[in-house]
Design an enzyme around this catalytic site. Structure first.
Site, short mmCIF file in Angstrom:
data_model
loop_
_atom_site.label_atom_id
_atom_site.label_comp_id
_atom_site.label_asym_id
_atom_site.label_seq_id
_atom_site.Cartn_x
_atom_site.Cartn_y
_atom_site.Cartn_z
N GLY A 25 0.84 -1.19 0.00
CA GLY A 25 0.00 0.00 0.00
C GLY A 25 0.87 1.24 0.00
CD GLU A 26 3.93 2.59 3.19
OE1 GLU A 26 4.91 3.03 2.52
OE2 GLU A 26 4.09 2.01 4.29
#
Length: 339
Positions: free
Chosen positions: A306-307
């Site tokens: 993610g991120e």
């Protein structure tokens, strides 16, 4: 500067549906240039298509990427009360601090590719409601989050990546995918941050309960985002929509970002024409979402962080495509015989 281009979901959908398409003259110019470069036709494969696509959205036949932006949005989910994550909700705020201090993977990737990185924490002390009990957000809350994403896009940005942080948000994304694409709840559920088989079974039940409690979300992008989403998913959708209106190309990240984007796609079938998929993540259902959106990923490296990390890494692919397209000499310029 904070602007308020819409105050209701209906107004947001109207704005999205009315967005202009790519510049056809710029696309023609980019295609013409591509045909004159010092290489055999098609020798750079998909890089050629990417450069032409990028130029058409930026309105030039000889584009350059000068100001990429990565925006990470963070939100907390009430559905974590059901025990769907291997980590407590407090980790969301701790990771936001890590982003702000430059210590996360997305910081390193943004820096590597020269991207400006911004972080927005959305009411972390006020999680969304548990969607197994009713809608996650009111329309007012959803519009507020959409506007946060909309206003987070820098006016000078010429390539956008959106990322997220939010304990429980793979469950939210799975519920949205189930609502929009059908199938069985288990088709969309994965291990997220690392839950075991019992955790996957629990998440599957929670996704089923979420749609049962929010039947209006079925086949409805706006309602799926409101009833099953989170503030960070809505903010990503708002930023992607702003980029669509402003003709800023977007690289979509992993499963959660793709679920947010899918809500836009359901609202308008041209909503993601300015977007490419950065990667196919290791989250089990991501590939199925990308297939449903008609997006072929640029990378497949087994990532599931993610991120915005997978999309940020793909910035380099697009930079390479544009650099070759705009920087290579034509046959005439190089004095090389063409055929």
């Amino acid at each position: 500067m904070t602007i308020t281009p819409f105050a209701t979901l209906a107004a947001f959908k109207t704005l999205l549906a009315g967005a202009c398409g790519p510049d056809t003259a710029a696309r023609a110019a980019a295609e013409e240039r591509n045909g004159q470069l010092t290489k055999p036709p098609g020798a750079l494969g998909r890089l050629e298509d990417l450069a032409i696509w990028y130029g058409s959205w930026r309105g030039t036949g000889r584009p350059a990427i000068k100001a990429p932006q990565v925006i990470v949005f963070a939100g907390n989910h009430g559905v974590t009360a059901q025990g769907v994550s291997a980590f407590p909700a407090e980790v969301t705020e701790q990771m936001v601090l890590n982003f702000q201090h430059g210590g996360a993977a997305i910081n390193q990737l943004s820096k590597t590719f020269g991207a400006k990185m911004d972080v927005y924490a959305l009411s972390l002390d006020r999680p969304t409601a548990d969607f197994t009990q009713g809608p996650a957000m009111s329309e007012e809350e959803l519009v507020e989050a959409l506007l946060t994403g909309w206003n987070a896009v820098d006016a000078s940005t010429d390539l956008l990546v959106t990322g997220e942080m939010g304990i429980g948000n793979t469950t939210s994304a799975a519920a949205i995918a189930h609502a929009l694409f059908g199938g069985e709840p288990g088709d969309w559920v994965g291990r997220g941050t690392g839950v075991d088989d019992a955790g996957v079974a629990l998440k599957t039940r929670v996704v089923a309960d979420g749609l049962a409690q929010n039947p209006k979300a079925r086949g409805n992008g706006a309602e799926a985002l409101r009833c099953l989403g989170g503030r960070e998913l809505a903010a990503m959708a708002g930023a992607i929509a702003r980029a669509r209106v402003d003709r800023i190309p977007v690289i979509i990240d992993g499963f959660i970002c793709s679920a947010a984007a899918a809500c836009l796609h359901q609202m308008s079938d041209t909503a993601l024409d300015h977007a490419v998929a950065g990667h196919n993540s290791a989250e089990a259902a991501h590939g199925r979402v990308l297939s449903a959106l008609g997006k072929e990923p640029l990378l497949s490296l087994g990532m599931r962080l993610g991120e915005g990390s997978g999309a940020a890494l793909a910035i380099g692919i697009l930079q390479g495509a544009v650099a070759c397209h705009s920087g290579m000499a034509t046959f005439a310029e190089a004095g090389v015989a063409n055929g």
